[in-house]
Every structure is written in structure tokens, then in C-alpha cells.
Design a protein around this motif. Structure first.
Motif, PDB file in Angstrom:
ATOM      1  N   ASP A  25     -11.989  -2.945  92.248  1.00  0.00           N
ATOM      2  CA  ASP A  25     -12.723  -2.814  93.384  1.00  0.00           C
ATOM      3  C   ASP A  25     -13.870  -1.515  93.516  1.00  0.00           C
ATOM      4  N   PRO A  26     -14.853  -1.478  93.917  1.00  0.00           N
ATOM      5  CA  PRO A  26     -15.756  -0.537  93.960  1.00  0.00           C
ATOM      6  C   PRO A  26     -15.105   1.020  94.337  1.00  0.00           C
ATOM      7  N   ILE A  27     -14.425   0.954  95.351  1.00  0.00           N
ATOM      8  CA  ILE A  27     -13.899   1.927  96.182  1.00  0.00           C
ATOM      9  C   ILE A  27     -12.575   2.442  95.003  1.00  0.00           C
ATOM     10  N   HIS A  28     -11.821   1.763  94.700  1.00  0.00           N
ATOM     11  CA  HIS A  28     -10.684   1.955  93.799  1.00  0.00           C
ATOM     12  C   HIS A  28     -11.233   2.430  92.596  1.00  0.00           C
ATOM     13  N   LEU A  29     -12.367   2.030  92.025  1.00  0.00           N
ATOM     14  CA  LEU A  29     -13.024   2.380  90.667  1.00  0.00           C
ATOM     15  C   LEU A  29     -13.713   3.962  91.106  1.00  0.00           C
ATOM     16  N   TYR A  30     -14.139   4.068  92.029  1.00  0.00           N
ATOM     17  CA  TYR A  30     -14.714   5.627  92.555  1.00  0.00           C
ATOM     18  C   TYR A  30     -13.352   6.462  92.406  1.00  0.00           C
ATOM     19  N   VAL A  31     -12.334   6.139  93.142  1.00  0.00           N
ATOM     20  CA  VAL A  31     -11.092   6.846  93.137  1.00  0.00           C
ATOM     21  C   VAL A  31     -10.632   7.259  91.690  1.00  0.00           C
ATOM     22  N   ILE A  32     -10.495   6.203  90.974  1.00  0.00           N
ATOM     23  CA  ILE A  32      -9.921   6.509  89.741  1.00  0.00           C
ATOM     24  C   ILE A  32     -11.095   7.279  88.926  1.00  0.00           C
ATOM     25  N   ALA A  33     -12.069   7.064  88.870  1.00  0.00           N
ATOM     26  CA  ALA A  33     -13.125   7.942  87.949  1.00  0.00           C
ATOM     27  C   ALA A  33     -12.974   9.444  88.773  1.00  0.00           C
ATOM     28  N   THR A  34     -13.018   9.607  90.032  1.00  0.00           N
ATOM     29  CA  THR A  34     -12.771  11.034  90.503  1.00  0.00           C
ATOM     30  C   THR A  34     -11.455  11.776  90.063  1.00  0.00           C
ATOM     31  N   LEU A  35     -10.109  10.873  89.977  1.00  0.00           N
ATOM     32  CA  LEU A  35      -9.292  11.654  89.377  1.00  0.00           C
ATOM     33  C   LEU A  35      -9.138  11.919  88.148  1.00  0.00           C
ATOM     34  N   ALA A  36     -10.012  11.106  87.147  1.00  0.00           N
ATOM     35  CA  ALA A  36     -10.044  11.421  85.778  1.00  0.00           C
ATOM     36  C   ALA A  36     -11.026  12.807  85.500  1.00  0.00           C
ATOM     37  N   VAL A  37     -12.139  12.784  86.421  1.00  0.00           N
ATOM     38  CA  VAL A  37     -12.990  13.924  86.236  1.00  0.00           C
ATOM     39  C   VAL A  37     -12.100  15.169  86.809  1.00  0.00           C
ATOM     40  N   MET A  38     -11.575  15.184  87.597  1.00  0.00           N
ATOM     41  CA  MET A  38     -10.366  16.269  88.151  1.00  0.00           C
ATOM     42  C   MET A  38      -9.743  16.675  87.105  1.00  0.00           C
ATOM     43  N   ASN A  39      -8.933  15.868  86.514  1.00  0.00           N
ATOM     44  CA  ASN A  39      -7.897  15.977  85.452  1.00  0.00           C
ATOM     45  C   ASN A  39      -8.612  16.737  84.388  1.00  0.00           C
ATOM     46  N   ILE A  40     -10.022  16.417  83.876  1.00  0.00           N
ATOM     47  CA  ILE A  40     -10.598  17.105  82.799  1.00  0.00           C
ATOM     48  C   ILE A  40     -10.920  18.439  83.229  1.00  0.00           C
ATOM     49  N   VAL A  41     -11.458  18.741  84.382  1.00  0.00           N
ATOM     50  CA  VAL A  41     -11.730  19.963  84.848  1.00  0.00           C
ATOM     51  C   VAL A  41     -10.496  21.005  84.950  1.00  0.00           C
ATOM     52  N   ILE A  42      -9.347  20.373  85.519  1.00  0.00           N
ATOM     53  CA  ILE A  42      -8.023  21.066  85.595  1.00  0.00           C
ATOM     54  C   ILE A  42      -7.492  21.439  84.188  1.00  0.00           C
ATOM     55  N   GLY A  43      -7.608  20.559  83.263  1.00  0.00           N
ATOM     56  CA  GLY A  43      -7.226  20.698  82.153  1.00  0.00           C
ATOM     57  C   GLY A  43      -7.921  21.774  81.168  1.00  0.00           C
ATOM     58  N   LEU A  44      -9.377  21.730  81.402  1.00  0.00           N
ATOM     59  CA  LEU A  44     -10.153  22.896  80.866  1.00  0.00           C
ATOM     60  C   LEU A  44      -9.721  23.825  81.371  1.00  0.00           C
ATOM     61  N   LEU A  45      -9.514  24.270  82.823  1.00  0.00           N
ATOM     62  CA  LEU A  45      -9.402  25.415  83.446  1.00  0.00           C
ATOM     63  C   LEU A  45      -7.954  26.205  82.856  1.00  0.00           C
ATOM     64  N   ILE A  46      -7.054  25.113  83.001  1.00  0.00           N
ATOM     65  CA  ILE A  46      -5.588  25.765  82.557  1.00  0.00           C
ATOM     66  C   ILE A  46      -5.594  26.382  81.072  1.00  0.00           C
ATOM     67  N   TRP A  47      -6.605  25.449  80.299  1.00  0.00           N
ATOM     68  CA  TRP A  47      -6.561  26.083  78.868  1.00  0.00           C
ATOM     69  C   TRP A  47      -7.308  27.342  78.867  1.00  0.00           C
ATOM     70  N   CYS A  48      -8.309  27.532  79.427  1.00  0.00           N
ATOM     71  CA  CYS A  48      -9.005  28.819  79.654  1.00  0.00           C
ATOM     72  C   CYS A  48      -8.068  30.025  80.088  1.00  0.00           C
ATOM     73  N   CYS A  49      -7.076  29.721  80.979  1.00  0.00           N
ATOM     74  CA  CYS A  49      -6.281  30.617  81.539  1.00  0.00           C
ATOM     75  C   CYS A  49      -4.945  31.134  80.479  1.00  0.00           C
ATOM     76  N   GLU A  50      -4.693  30.082  79.605  1.00  0.00           N
ATOM     77  CA  GLU A  50      -3.541  30.100  78.821  1.00  0.00           C
ATOM     78  C   GLU A  50      -3.706  30.278  77.495  1.00  0.00           C
ATOM     79  N   ARG A  51      -4.830  30.171  76.973  1.00  0.00           N
ATOM     80  CA  ARG A  51      -4.946  29.994  75.571  1.00  0.00           C
ATOM     81  C   ARG A  51      -4.741  31.176  74.845  1.00  0.00           C
ATOM     82  N   ASN A  52      -4.997  32.629  75.410  1.00  0.00           N
ATOM     83  CA  ASN A  52      -4.787  33.759  74.816  1.00  0.00           C
ATOM     84  C   ASN A  52      -3.401  34.442  75.029  1.00  0.00           C
ATOM     85  N   HIS A  53      -2.592  33.697  76.026  1.00  0.00           N
ATOM     86  CA  HIS A  53      -1.300  34.116  76.317  1.00  0.00           C
ATOM     87  C   HIS A  53      -0.128  33.351  76.063  1.00  0.00           C
ATOM     88  N   ASN A  54      -0.371  31.977  75.981  1.00  0.00           N
ATOM     89  CA  ASN A  54       0.714  31.140  76.044  1.00  0.00           C
ATOM     90  C   ASN A  54       0.844  30.251  74.614  1.00  0.00           C
TER      91      ASN A  54
END
Length: 354
Positions: A131-160
């Protein structure tokens, strides 16, 4: 003397006695429950049959029933070889060009029979995920996961050390952590140690609880509603599903007029059997006939939509220009205005006048 003996013999097929010297009307009938059908003793009964018996009794008319196939009775009315047609005849412009009608004795309409819970669980999940609405929600969650994954790597890469390695490997670790944190699985194999990383982690975990709850709730609700309700909810759904109707019927003409492709069946029973076998998704027909057949033969898997459409008026059929019409009409009007008529409607249809 022999001729007198012959005249004294009663007609075998006559259903009621009549005044001496009166002629016997031939009443054509075919199986169309609840309007006309044979009971357990082989006698004709039904809504229109009972109406005719009352009319004939009021008029003191002798008659005999003669069984036909539907198309043969129509031909017999045109050829004037029967005096009355008793079944599920509806008043239409096309039929009035070939034979006549009495006044209407019952009003209803077309309706749609369909299956209960036609889709399996896997099919239902796939339909709603696409369904278009559910596809939009899934795509939004995927993009947010990518953004958060990149941010956490930037925060931790030199210390963890859990996020060390090449950028590709480090970003992959960040995406993994983001996904398991959003779903609140929390394997514990990776965890932020910096202040910014932990603050981002808390916000993302709280957000994940809300986002996943909304998504799963929406999916569960959609699946539950889909499995409780049929795929066809009204005539507006007919163009997108496989449809059936009786050939050369009011329902068939309705579908043709709206350019809705459909399969033709000889009887209501044939159409409902095809519906139950999933050869079609909806069967269109006269509401009283569908409700009667489904209630008596298909109640576990099929159901009939509640609100009829395309108003229809049921009447007895007569040959064109029949001299019986006027007196039959007078008796018919008198019958349907009696309190007992409501009891007859309840007996065969489950409700009174409409």
C-alpha cells in the motif's frame, strides 16, 4: 355417456377446485427460491406461488402448474401457450416488449454476494505492505536508520573500538546498531560510550518505540479489518474484481450497461458455487434470491451485502394483452394490502414490506 364420464373426471394437475364450467388456466413456473420452488412433498411453494394461490382462490379460478426452464417459460408467454408466469419476474422495459405484467407485489433491488475473508494471511500482509502509505512509512524508517547509523558512527569512530575499522565497516556497524535500537531488540553487542553517542542513542530508542508501535498497530488493524470484511463492499468495487451474473438477467444488463466484464451462469446456484470455489470474486443478482440461497446453502463462506442497489419491482407475468390482467390486478392489490401478506413476506424473506 362416455363423454360425460370424461368431463366428470378432475384434472390431475389442477391445484384448486373451480366453479363448474370455468376454464383451467395454465400457470407456468420455474425454480427460483424464495419466489417459486418445490417443497419436501414435491408441491410448488414460495412467495409468488402463495400470492397466486390467494389470487386464484379469491377469483374462484381453476388452474394447473406447469414447470418450465426460465427461458422456455418466457418463450411460452410470448407464444401465449401459458396464461400466467409465476416466479421471480421483474418489470423491465425489455421484458415488457415481449409480454405483460400485473401490478408489482414486491420491491427490492440487485445485490452482491461475495466471500468472507477471501485472502490468506500471507497475501493480506503483502497487499498492505505494498500500500502506498505503508511503503512511504517503510521508506521513511529506512532513511532514518541510515541517517542515525551515520551519526552514531561519526560520534563513536574515534573513541569506541566497536565502531573502528574502515569507513565501510564502521558505517555498517552504525547501521546495525541503529536498526536493533529502533526495534528495541538491543542485542548489546554494540553500545555507544561517548556523551553525544549516548544522547543520540536514548533519543533514537524512544523514537523507535513510538514509530514501531504506530507501524505495527496500523498493519495489525488493516489486516484484521481485511480478514473480517469482504474484498467487495459495494457496486463501485465491481470493475476491479472478477464478477458473475445470470445470463440475460437484470444483473447481467446492469453490468453490460456499465461495461463491467463478467462471466455468465445459468442459475443462481451455479454462480454461488463458482464464487465459493473462487472462480469469481462477486456474484450480482436479485437480492431476495441471493439472500435465500446463501442463508440455506452457503452461510459459512459467503454473504450478501446489506444494501441493495438498482431498484427492482417484482410482478406476475402475463401474455401480451391478456384479458385476465384486470381482474388479477384487483385481486393482487387486495391481497398485498391484507395483514396476512406481511406474514407471507416474513416467512419467505425474513422481513415485511419494503
Amino acid at each position: 355417456m362416455f363423454l360425460l364420464l370424461l368431463l366428470a373426471l378432475p384434472l390431475a394437475e389442477a391445484d384448486t377446485p373451480a366453479p363448474e364450467g370455468s376454464s383451467t388456466l395454465v400457470v407456468g413456473v420455474f425454480e427460483s427460491p424464495p419466489f417459486a420452488f418445490r417443497d419436501s412433498h414435491g408441491d410448488w411453494t414460495g412467495l409468488s406461488v402463495e400470492l397466486w394461490r390467494t389470487i386464484a382462490n379469491d377469483l374462484g379460478t381453476k388452474y394447473s402448474f406447469k414447470a418450465f426452464a426460465r427461458e422456455n417459460l418466457i418463450a411460452a408467454l410470448e407464444a401465449r401457450t401459458v396464461d400466467v408466469g409465476v416466479a421471480d419476474f421483474t418489470i423491465t422495459p425489455d421484458q415488457e416488449r415481449h409480454f405483460d405484467f400485473t401490478h408489482a407485489y414486491f420491491a427490492s433491488g440487485l445485490s452482491i454476494a461475495t466471500r468472507r475473508g477471501v485472502e490468506g494471511l500471507a497475501e493480506t500482509i503483502f497487499v498492505h505492505l505494498s500500500d502506498p502509505i505503508h511503503l512511504y512509512v517503510i521508506a521513511t524508517l529506512a532513511v532514518m536508520n541510515i541517517v542515525i547509523g551515520l551519526l552514531i558512527w561519526c560520534c563513536e569512530r574515534n573513541h569506541n573500538p566497536q565502531f573502528h575499522g574502515s569507513p565501510y565497516l564502521g558505517i555498517w556497524h552504525g547501521l546495525w546498531w541503529s536498526f536493533v535500537s529502533m526495534t528495541t531488540v538491543g542485542y548489546g553487542d554494540k553500545a555507544p560510550i561517548t556523551f553525544l553517542g549516548r544522547m543520540l542513542g536514548m533519543l533514537w530508542i524512544l523514537s523507535g518505540i513510538v514509530l514501531i508501535s504506530i507501524f505495527t498497530g496500523s498493519m495489525a488493524s488493516a489486516i484484521t479489518v481485511n480478514r473480517l470484511q469482504p474484498s467487495v463492499r459495494g457496486p463501485e468495487d465491481l470493475p476491479r474484481v472478477r464478477v458473475g451474473a445470470i445470463s440475460d438477467s437484470d444483473a447481467s444488463q446492469y453490468l453490460v450497461d456499465r461495461q463491467i466484464h463478467h462471466l455468465s451462469y445459468a442459475t443462481v446456484s451455479d454462480g454461488l458455487a463458482a464464487l465459493e470455489k473462487e472462480s469469481i470474486d462477486a456474484f450480482v443478482g436479485d437480492a431476495p434470491l441471493l439472500k435465500y440461497r446463501v442463508a440455506h446453502e452457503h452461510t459459512s463462506r459467503l454473504w450478501v451485502l446489506q444494501h441493495p442497489f438498482e431498484r427492482e419491482f417484482f410482478a406476475l407475468a402475463l401474455p401480451m394483452g391478456s384479458h385476465q390482467r384486470e381482474k388479477i390486478n384487483r385481486a393482487l392489490v387486495n391481497t398485498i394490502h391484507q395483514p396476512d401478506w406481511n406474514l407471507v413476506l416474513y416467512r419467505y424473506l425474513g422481513h415485511g414490506k419494503q
